[in-house]
Design a protein around this motif. Structure first.
Motif, PDB file in Angstrom:
ATOM      1  N   ASP A 170      10.563  17.268  -8.832  1.00 29.33           N
ATOM      2  CA  ASP A 170      11.716  17.722  -9.565  1.00 29.33           C
ATOM      3  C   ASP A 170      11.972  16.974 -11.094  1.00 29.33           C
ATOM      4  OD1 ASP A 170      12.489  19.436  -7.958  1.00 29.33           O
ATOM      5  OD2 ASP A 170      14.050  18.168  -6.795  1.00 29.33           O
ATOM      6  N   LEU A 171      11.511  15.800 -10.921  1.00 30.86           N
ATOM      7  CA  LEU A 171      11.762  14.714 -12.152  1.00 30.86           C
ATOM      8  C   LEU A 171      10.411  15.215 -13.173  1.00 30.86           C
ATOM      9  CD1 LEU A 171      12.600  12.354 -13.898  1.00 30.86           C
ATOM     10  CD2 LEU A 171      11.276  10.696 -12.605  1.00 30.86           C
ATOM     11  N   ALA A 172       9.420  15.519 -12.746  1.00 32.00           N
ATOM     12  CA  ALA A 172       8.031  15.687 -13.203  1.00 32.00           C
ATOM     13  C   ALA A 172       8.508  17.170 -14.111  1.00 32.00           C
ATOM     14  CB  ALA A 172       6.894  15.704 -12.595  1.00 32.00           C
ATOM     15  N   ASP A 173       8.772  18.064 -13.194  1.00 35.38           N
ATOM     16  CA  ASP A 173       9.162  19.530 -13.890  1.00 35.38           C
ATOM     17  C   ASP A 173      10.235  19.491 -14.805  1.00 35.38           C
ATOM     18  OD1 ASP A 173       7.150  20.542 -11.945  1.00 35.38           O
ATOM     19  OD2 ASP A 173       8.731  21.304 -10.454  1.00 35.38           O
ATOM     20  N   VAL A 221       0.730  -1.061   0.117  1.00 37.58           N
ATOM     21  CA  VAL A 221       0.014   0.143  -0.105  1.00 37.58           C
ATOM     22  C   VAL A 221       0.671   1.263  -0.001  1.00 37.58           C
ATOM     23  CG1 VAL A 221      -1.872   1.337   1.347  1.00 37.58           C
ATOM     24  CG2 VAL A 221      -1.944  -1.226   1.116  1.00 37.58           C
ATOM     25  N   LEU A 222       1.905   1.264   0.761  1.00 33.07           N
ATOM     26  CA  LEU A 222       2.729   2.417   0.857  1.00 33.07           C
ATOM     27  C   LEU A 222       3.682   2.706  -0.375  1.00 33.07           C
ATOM     28  CD1 LEU A 222       4.200   2.232   4.546  1.00 33.07           C
ATOM     29  CD2 LEU A 222       2.535   3.869   3.557  1.00 33.07           C
ATOM     30  N   ALA A 223       4.105   1.590  -1.030  1.00 33.18           N
ATOM     31  CA  ALA A 223       4.896   1.657  -2.291  1.00 33.18           C
ATOM     32  C   ALA A 223       3.865   2.351  -3.366  1.00 33.18           C
ATOM     33  CB  ALA A 223       5.406   0.348  -2.620  1.00 33.18           C
ATOM     34  N   GLY A 224       2.590   1.743  -3.248  1.00 30.85           N
ATOM     35  CA  GLY A 224       1.661   2.357  -4.178  1.00 30.85           C
ATOM     36  C   GLY A 224       1.541   3.703  -4.103  1.00 30.85           C
ATOM     37  N   LEU A 225       1.117   4.245  -2.979  1.00 30.35           N
ATOM     38  CA  LEU A 225       1.206   5.633  -2.647  1.00 30.35           C
ATOM     39  C   LEU A 225       2.231   6.464  -3.128  1.00 30.35           C
ATOM     40  CD1 LEU A 225      -0.652   5.469   0.894  1.00 30.35           C
ATOM     41  CD2 LEU A 225      -1.778   5.930  -1.575  1.00 30.35           C
ATOM     42  N   VAL A 226       3.458   5.708  -2.956  1.00 30.35           N
ATOM     43  CA  VAL A 226       4.887   6.617  -3.189  1.00 30.35           C
ATOM     44  C   VAL A 226       5.096   6.754  -4.601  1.00 30.35           C
ATOM     45  CG1 VAL A 226       7.042   6.821  -2.931  1.00 30.35           C
ATOM     46  CG2 VAL A 226       5.786   6.155  -0.856  1.00 30.35           C
ATOM     47  N   LEU A 227       4.431   5.495  -5.351  1.00 32.87           N
ATOM     48  CA  LEU A 227       5.093   5.475  -6.709  1.00 32.87           C
ATOM     49  C   LEU A 227       3.743   5.994  -7.706  1.00 32.87           C
ATOM     50  CD1 LEU A 227       6.459   1.901  -6.811  1.00 32.87           C
ATOM     51  CD2 LEU A 227       7.688   4.108  -6.924  1.00 32.87           C
ATOM     52  N   ARG A 228       2.855   6.410  -7.152  1.00 37.30           N
ATOM     53  CA  ARG A 228       1.604   7.053  -7.953  1.00 37.30           C
ATOM     54  C   ARG A 228       2.252   8.106  -9.002  1.00 37.30           C
ATOM     55  NH1 ARG A 228      -3.823   8.318  -4.734  1.00 37.30           N
ATOM     56  NH2 ARG A 228      -3.592   5.962  -4.499  1.00 37.30           N
ATOM     57  N   ARG A 260       1.392  17.109 -20.721  1.00 36.30           N
ATOM     58  CA  ARG A 260       2.368  17.475 -19.522  1.00 36.30           C
ATOM     59  C   ARG A 260       2.033  16.823 -18.491  1.00 36.30           C
ATOM     60  NH1 ARG A 260       4.139  19.236 -23.434  1.00 36.30           N
ATOM     61  NH2 ARG A 260       4.918  21.135 -23.885  1.00 36.30           N
ATOM     62  N   VAL A 261       2.985  16.638 -17.367  1.00 34.36           N
ATOM     63  CA  VAL A 261       2.693  15.933 -16.048  1.00 34.36           C
ATOM     64  C   VAL A 261       1.909  16.836 -15.344  1.00 34.36           C
ATOM     65  CG1 VAL A 261       3.817  14.704 -14.343  1.00 34.36           C
ATOM     66  CG2 VAL A 261       4.774  14.421 -16.553  1.00 34.36           C
ATOM     67  N   ALA A 262       2.461  17.928 -15.069  1.00 33.13           N
ATOM     68  CA  ALA A 262       1.832  18.854 -14.157  1.00 33.13           C
ATOM     69  C   ALA A 262       1.632  18.421 -12.745  1.00 33.13           C
ATOM     70  CB  ALA A 262       0.615  19.583 -14.685  1.00 33.13           C
ATOM     71  N   LEU A 263       2.620  17.857 -12.121  1.00 38.62           N
ATOM     72  CA  LEU A 263       2.613  16.881 -10.897  1.00 38.62           C
ATOM     73  C   LEU A 263       2.424  18.064  -9.868  1.00 38.62           C
ATOM     74  CD1 LEU A 263       2.711  14.482  -9.928  1.00 38.62           C
ATOM     75  CD2 LEU A 263       5.148  14.632  -9.324  1.00 38.62           C
ATOM     76  N   PRO A 264       1.227  17.991  -8.716  1.00 39.58           N
ATOM     77  CA  PRO A 264       0.989  18.851  -7.826  1.00 39.58           C
ATOM     78  C   PRO A 264       1.868  18.508  -6.662  1.00 39.58           C
ATOM     79  CG  PRO A 264      -0.676  17.222  -7.981  1.00 39.58           C
ATOM     80  CD  PRO A 264       0.150  17.099  -9.078  1.00 39.58           C
ATOM     81  N   GLY A 265       1.937  19.275  -5.629  1.00 41.67           N
ATOM     82  CA  GLY A 265       2.377  19.166  -4.381  1.00 41.67           C
ATOM     83  C   GLY A 265       3.944  19.880  -4.067  1.00 41.67           C
ATOM     84  N   ARG A 266       4.293  19.650  -2.989  1.00 40.11           N
ATOM     85  CA  ARG A 266       5.411  20.340  -2.674  1.00 40.11           C
ATOM     86  C   ARG A 266       6.695  19.762  -3.459  1.00 40.11           C
ATOM     87  NH1 ARG A 266       5.596  21.863   3.673  1.00 40.11           N
ATOM     88  NH2 ARG A 266       3.358  23.193   3.745  1.00 40.11           N
ATOM     89  N   ARG A 267       7.898  20.448  -3.444  1.00 41.56           N
ATOM     90  CA  ARG A 267       9.048  20.008  -4.094  1.00 41.56           C
ATOM     91  C   ARG A 267       9.911  18.898  -3.363  1.00 41.56           C
ATOM     92  NH1 ARG A 267      14.328  23.569  -5.542  1.00 41.56           N
ATOM     93  NH2 ARG A 267      15.649  22.019  -6.970  1.00 41.56           N
ATOM     94  N   ASP A 268       9.896  17.485  -4.193  1.00 39.85           N
ATOM     95  CA  ASP A 268      10.670  16.701  -3.866  1.00 39.85           C
ATOM     96  C   ASP A 268      11.582  15.934  -5.039  1.00 39.85           C
ATOM     97  OD1 ASP A 268       8.736  15.404  -5.300  1.00 39.85           O
ATOM     98  OD2 ASP A 268       7.741  14.576  -3.116  1.00 39.85           O
TER      99      ASP A 268
END
Length: 366
Positions: free
Chosen positions: A129-132, A90-97, A117-125
């Protein structure tokens, strides 16, 4: 033989989610074994043999505690394995979504949807960074492909006309061998061919600027403007065009060749689209973080709405297709200027003067 550019054929293996779930479960098992060992070490300090309290009540000895400890330790280990696998999955699924979202965007781009475009929301991690970075790369790819397509379309459209003119002149000359003037015919063919060459060179410059990847350095904007002014001096004197110059020295970070061409294009336009006896004003304005290059000229009155479209390829204002001096432009001078300004993250403003002529204001970062 594998197809060039095709995805490599790979055997299906464990998914990353499964690998992470197994790693979480493995970590919990290792932690459980460590606790098991610590428990055994602590039980060594319990006395062995039959133990009784002073009241005669029986007290469990080391062997009794070890039996109970081992029994429940195995149950606890089984629980850790189950929790590690299910919770890890479950945790891996959330992290890898987010990775799934990135992969979906990449597949759609592979299928030709360059606006994806990916346009991934959320704070920077690391994942944002990969999506941007992927979005930035896709912006560049889409822009480059659009430039190449525009170049091909513009070239085929604009070069068709001079080739058709040359073909018509040749056919007319062949149809009337006795009445043709070879010298005039050759002169017209040469002029038309020169126009085609100039258009091709302008298109190549426009495509080169659009591809980006420029080498930049600190340059003196006023010095480059002075060189461009000297290059058009003879043409300005031939049409009795007066020059007004204010060129304080100021450095900008830019590509030397392209900024030189920018200044040359602006001054050339200001002269060939001017009126005899008119004027051109060239000004460099230094600022703290920006430097401005302004070229203003007299000339025929233009509609402000038309002036705003002059930076588009092959757009010519009314009366600007062929000037009184006989110059016939391809409509690419200001388009090249606009591309150069965009490549340097600058700003461009083209304004029609109420009295006639144009005011072109270019702002470049220092």
């Amino acid at each position: 033989m594998p197809v060039t550019g095709a995805a490599p054929s790979r055997e299906r293996g464990l998914s990353l989610q499964a690998k992470l779930a197994l790693s979480y479960a493995g970590f919990l098992i290792v932690a459980g074994i460590a606790l098991f060992v610590v428990g055994f070490l602590l039980l060594r300090y319990v006395p062995d043999g039959n133990l009784y309290r002073p009241t005669g009540e029986y007290v469990p000895n080391r062997g009794d505690l070890i039996d109970v400890f081992v029994k429940y330790a195995w149950w606890a280990m089984a629980g850790l394995i189950v929790i590690g696998l299910i919770g890890g999955w479950v945790l891996a699924g959330l992290v890898l979504r987010p990775l799934g979202r990135i992969a979906d965007a990449a597949r759609r781009v592979r299928d030709g949807r360059f606006d994806q475009r990916v346009a991934l929301p959320g704070r920077r991690d690391e994942l944002t960074d990969l999506a941007d970075a992927l979005d930035t790369m896709l912006d560049r790819v889409e822009h480059t492909i659009a430039e190449e397509r525009r170049f091909a379309a513009n070239a085929s459209h604009e070069l068709r006309t001079p080739h058709a003119i040359i073909r018509t002149m040749v056919e007319v000359g062949q149809a009337d061998p006795t009445g043709r003037d070879v010298d005039v015919l050759l002169q017209r063919i040469g002029s038309t061919n020169d126009r085609a060459i100039a258009t091709t060179e302008a298109l190549l410059t426009l495509a080169r600027v659009g591809r980006g990847g420029l080498s930049i350095e600190a340059i003196d904007l006023a010095a480059l403007a002075s060189v461009a002014l000297e290059d058009v001096q003879a043409e300005a004197e031939a049409r009795s065009i007066r020059g007004q110059v204010s060129l304080p020295s100021v450095e900008v970070t830019a590509n030397r060749a392209l900024i030189g061409q920018l200044a040359a294009n602006l001054l050339h336009n200001a002269i060939v689209h001017n009126e005899p006896g008119g004027w051109v004003r060239l000004t460099v304005t230094p600022g703290d973080r920006w430097a401005a290059l302004t070229v203003e000229n007299s000339g025929p009155v233009l509609d402000p709405a038309v002036a705003a479209t002059l930076t588009e390829p092959f757009v010519r204002g009314a009366g600007r297709t062929r000037t009184e001096s006989g110059h016939q432009g391809a409509g690419l001078g200001l388009a090249i200027v606009a591309s150069i300004v965009r490549a340097h993250d600058g700003a461009l403003e083209v304004t029609a003067r109420p009295e006639g002529g144009l005011l072109v204001h270019v702002v470049l970062p220092r």
